[in-house]
Scaffold this motif. Structure first.
Motif, PDB file in Angstrom:
ATOM      1  N   LYS A  70       0.829  -1.205   0.000  1.00  0.00           N
ATOM      2  CA  LYS A  70       0.000   0.000   0.000  1.00  0.00           C
ATOM      3  C   LYS A  70       0.863   1.254   0.000  1.00  0.00           C
ATOM      4  O   LYS A  70       0.635   2.194  -0.783  1.00  0.00           O
ATOM      5  CB  LYS A  70      -0.921  -0.011   1.227  1.00  0.00           C
ATOM      6  CG  LYS A  70      -1.809   1.218   1.328  1.00  0.00           C
ATOM      7  CD  LYS A  70      -2.691   1.160   2.577  1.00  0.00           C
ATOM      8  CE  LYS A  70      -3.549   2.419   2.691  1.00  0.00           C
ATOM      9  NZ  LYS A  70      -4.401   2.373   3.904  1.00  0.00           N
ATOM     10  N   ASP A  71       1.872   1.288   0.874  1.00  0.00           N
ATOM     11  CA  ASP A  71       2.752   2.453   0.947  1.00  0.00           C
ATOM     12  C   ASP A  71       3.623   2.567  -0.305  1.00  0.00           C
ATOM     13  O   ASP A  71       4.005   3.674  -0.709  1.00  0.00           O
ATOM     14  CB  ASP A  71       3.635   2.370   2.187  1.00  0.00           C
ATOM     15  CG  ASP A  71       2.862   2.597   3.474  1.00  0.00           C
ATOM     16  OD1 ASP A  71       1.693   3.024   3.386  1.00  0.00           O
ATOM     17  OD2 ASP A  71       3.411   2.329   4.554  1.00  0.00           O
ATOM     18  N   TYR A  73       2.742   1.841  -3.419  1.00  0.00           N
ATOM     19  CA  TYR A  73       1.950   2.526  -4.450  1.00  0.00           C
ATOM     20  C   TYR A  73       2.008   4.044  -4.236  1.00  0.00           C
ATOM     21  O   TYR A  73       2.155   4.811  -5.201  1.00  0.00           O
ATOM     22  CB  TYR A  73       0.501   2.054  -4.407  1.00  0.00           C
ATOM     23  CG  TYR A  73       0.231   0.793  -5.184  1.00  0.00           C
ATOM     24  CD1 TYR A  73       0.356   0.767  -6.577  1.00  0.00           C
ATOM     25  CD2 TYR A  73      -0.163  -0.373  -4.547  1.00  0.00           C
ATOM     26  CE1 TYR A  73       0.099  -0.390  -7.297  1.00  0.00           C
ATOM     27  CE2 TYR A  73      -0.412  -1.536  -5.251  1.00  0.00           C
ATOM     28  CZ  TYR A  73      -0.285  -1.544  -6.628  1.00  0.00           C
ATOM     29  OH  TYR A  73      -0.530  -2.694  -7.349  1.00  0.00           O
ATOM     30  N   GLN A  74       1.891   4.486  -2.991  1.00  0.00           N
ATOM     31  CA  GLN A  74       1.920   5.913  -2.685  1.00  0.00           C
ATOM     32  C   GLN A  74       3.294   6.498  -2.981  1.00  0.00           C
ATOM     33  O   GLN A  74       3.411   7.602  -3.533  1.00  0.00           O
ATOM     34  CB  GLN A  74       1.551   6.129  -1.216  1.00  0.00           C
ATOM     35  CG  GLN A  74       1.478   7.589  -0.794  1.00  0.00           C
ATOM     36  CD  GLN A  74       0.337   8.331  -1.472  1.00  0.00           C
ATOM     37  OE1 GLN A  74      -0.684   7.738  -1.812  1.00  0.00           O
ATOM     38  NE2 GLN A  74       0.527   9.633  -1.678  1.00  0.00           N
ATOM     39  N   LEU A  75       4.338   5.760  -2.620  1.00  0.00           N
ATOM     40  CA  LEU A  75       5.705   6.225  -2.864  1.00  0.00           C
ATOM     41  C   LEU A  75       5.964   6.416  -4.350  1.00  0.00           C
ATOM     42  O   LEU A  75       6.510   7.438  -4.778  1.00  0.00           O
ATOM     43  CB  LEU A  75       6.701   5.217  -2.274  1.00  0.00           C
ATOM     44  CG  LEU A  75       8.179   5.516  -2.553  1.00  0.00           C
ATOM     45  CD1 LEU A  75       8.624   6.724  -1.742  1.00  0.00           C
ATOM     46  CD2 LEU A  75       9.043   4.294  -2.235  1.00  0.00           C
ATOM     47  N   ALA A  77       3.742   6.857  -6.715  1.00  0.00           N
ATOM     48  CA  ALA A  77       2.913   7.939  -7.235  1.00  0.00           C
ATOM     49  C   ALA A  77       3.555   9.299  -6.976  1.00  0.00           C
ATOM     50  O   ALA A  77       3.471  10.207  -7.805  1.00  0.00           O
ATOM     51  CB  ALA A  77       1.520   7.887  -6.607  1.00  0.00           C
ATOM     52  N   GLU A  78       4.218   9.451  -5.825  1.00  0.00           N
ATOM     53  CA  GLU A  78       4.820  10.734  -5.462  1.00  0.00           C
ATOM     54  C   GLU A  78       6.198  10.928  -6.093  1.00  0.00           C
ATOM     55  O   GLU A  78       6.568  12.038  -6.471  1.00  0.00           O
ATOM     56  CB  GLU A  78       4.939  10.842  -3.939  1.00  0.00           C
ATOM     57  CG  GLU A  78       3.596  10.892  -3.219  1.00  0.00           C
ATOM     58  CD  GLU A  78       3.748  10.884  -1.714  1.00  0.00           C
ATOM     59  OE1 GLU A  78       4.909  10.688  -1.238  1.00  0.00           O
ATOM     60  OE2 GLU A  78       2.744  11.059  -1.009  1.00  0.00           O
ATOM     61  N   THR A  79       6.975   9.835  -6.212  1.00  0.00           N
ATOM     62  CA  THR A  79       8.336   9.923  -6.744  1.00  0.00           C
ATOM     63  C   THR A  79       8.569   8.761  -7.712  1.00  0.00           C
ATOM     64  O   THR A  79       9.204   7.759  -7.360  1.00  0.00           O
ATOM     65  CB  THR A  79       9.379   9.869  -5.605  1.00  0.00           C
ATOM     66  OG1 THR A  79       8.955  10.713  -4.538  1.00  0.00           O
ATOM     67  CG2 THR A  79      10.745  10.316  -6.094  1.00  0.00           C
ATOM     68  N   GLU A 174       6.419  13.356 -12.852  1.00  0.00           N
ATOM     69  CA  GLU A 174       7.112  13.888 -11.684  1.00  0.00           C
ATOM     70  C   GLU A 174       7.261  15.398 -11.837  1.00  0.00           C
ATOM     71  O   GLU A 174       7.715  15.886 -12.869  1.00  0.00           O
ATOM     72  CB  GLU A 174       8.485  13.241 -11.528  1.00  0.00           C
ATOM     73  CG  GLU A 174       9.232  13.684 -10.289  1.00  0.00           C
ATOM     74  CD  GLU A 174      10.525  12.921 -10.097  1.00  0.00           C
ATOM     75  OE1 GLU A 174      10.835  12.562  -8.955  1.00  0.00           O
ATOM     76  OE2 GLU A 174      11.218  12.666 -11.096  1.00  0.00           O
TER      77      GLU A 174
END
Length: 225
Positions: A70-71, A73-75, A77-79, A174
């Motif tokens: 889960k984390d 995917y977030q990582l 998406a951000e970088t 990005e």
């Protein structure tokens, strides 16, 4: 299609439904799987005695737990431009899940996070104002009236990563600050007739230079079209 693991219980249930007289298409619709998957499970059970026989080519099971996924995917998406070793360091530091580069690559593939060309979007971009301008131009002008000018340049190489990761079907984007070195600027003007004017300027183009280019080179040519 993003890979997902199907439990042996669901596979066994599919075979029970087959024995009860269900059609392949009906089972696939109810369980949310493909016809070919059901056929493969039935074949495995008939020839190997179980719906999920061990595979010699599959290797060890994936190492990432649900929280890490889960984390992750977030990582991404951000970088999206992170290298595999950087993602591996992050997993070891924040989720206590050390993982080899090869295993991490396989995990990302299974999660649908693929390597692709990275698109850079300027941080200064205002999407709302840009859309407003596009609609205003479309309402006021015809294609024959439009002449497009912009500043293009050749400068010192900007050290930006060209590839990143994102979910399947999505672009890797990005937001970055573009850093420029010494450069030459080019002022082109283009219409439906092609390039109608061009000027090369050392360094950057200021307002006075651009105004002079429009008046003395672009407008003068437009009067002849």
């Amino acid at each position: 299609m993003v890979y997902r693991q199907i439990s042996p219980d669901m596979k066994q249930r599919a075979l029970v439904m087959l024995q009860e007289g269900w059609e392949f298409e009906e089972i696939a619709a109810v369980l949310g799987v493909s016809d070919r998957s059901i056929e493969r499970w039935a074949d495995n059970y008939e020839h190997k005695g179980r719906v999920d026989p061990p595979s010699l080519n599959r290797g060890r099971r994936r190492l990432l737990n649900a929280a890490a996924v889960k984390d992750l995917y977030q990582l991404i998406a951000e970088t999206p431009s992170l290298f595999l070793d950087e993602i591996g360091d992050w997993l070891a530091l924040y989720h206590d899940q050390p993982i080899s580069t090869t295993a991490l690559h396989n995990n990302l593939q299974d999660l649908g996070l693929t390597r692709k060309v990275l698109k850079h979007t300027a941080a200064q971009r205002d999407e709302a104002r840009r859309n407003e301008w596009v609609h205003d131009v479309a309402a006021r002008f015809t294609p024959n009236q439009l002449v497009f000018t912009d500043e293009s340049s050749k400068d010192g190489r900007t050290l930006l990563r060209l590839y990143g990761r994102a979910a399947a079907g999505e672009r890797a984007v990005e937001v970055v600050n573009h850093v420029r070195g010494q450069r030459w600027s080019i002022l082109p003007a283009m219409s439906l007739h092609g390039y109608i004017a061009l000027r090369t300027v050392p360094g950057s183009v200021d307002g006075g230079e651009f105004f002079d280019f429009i008046i003395n080179e672009v407008v003068s040519v437009m009067k002849l079209l």
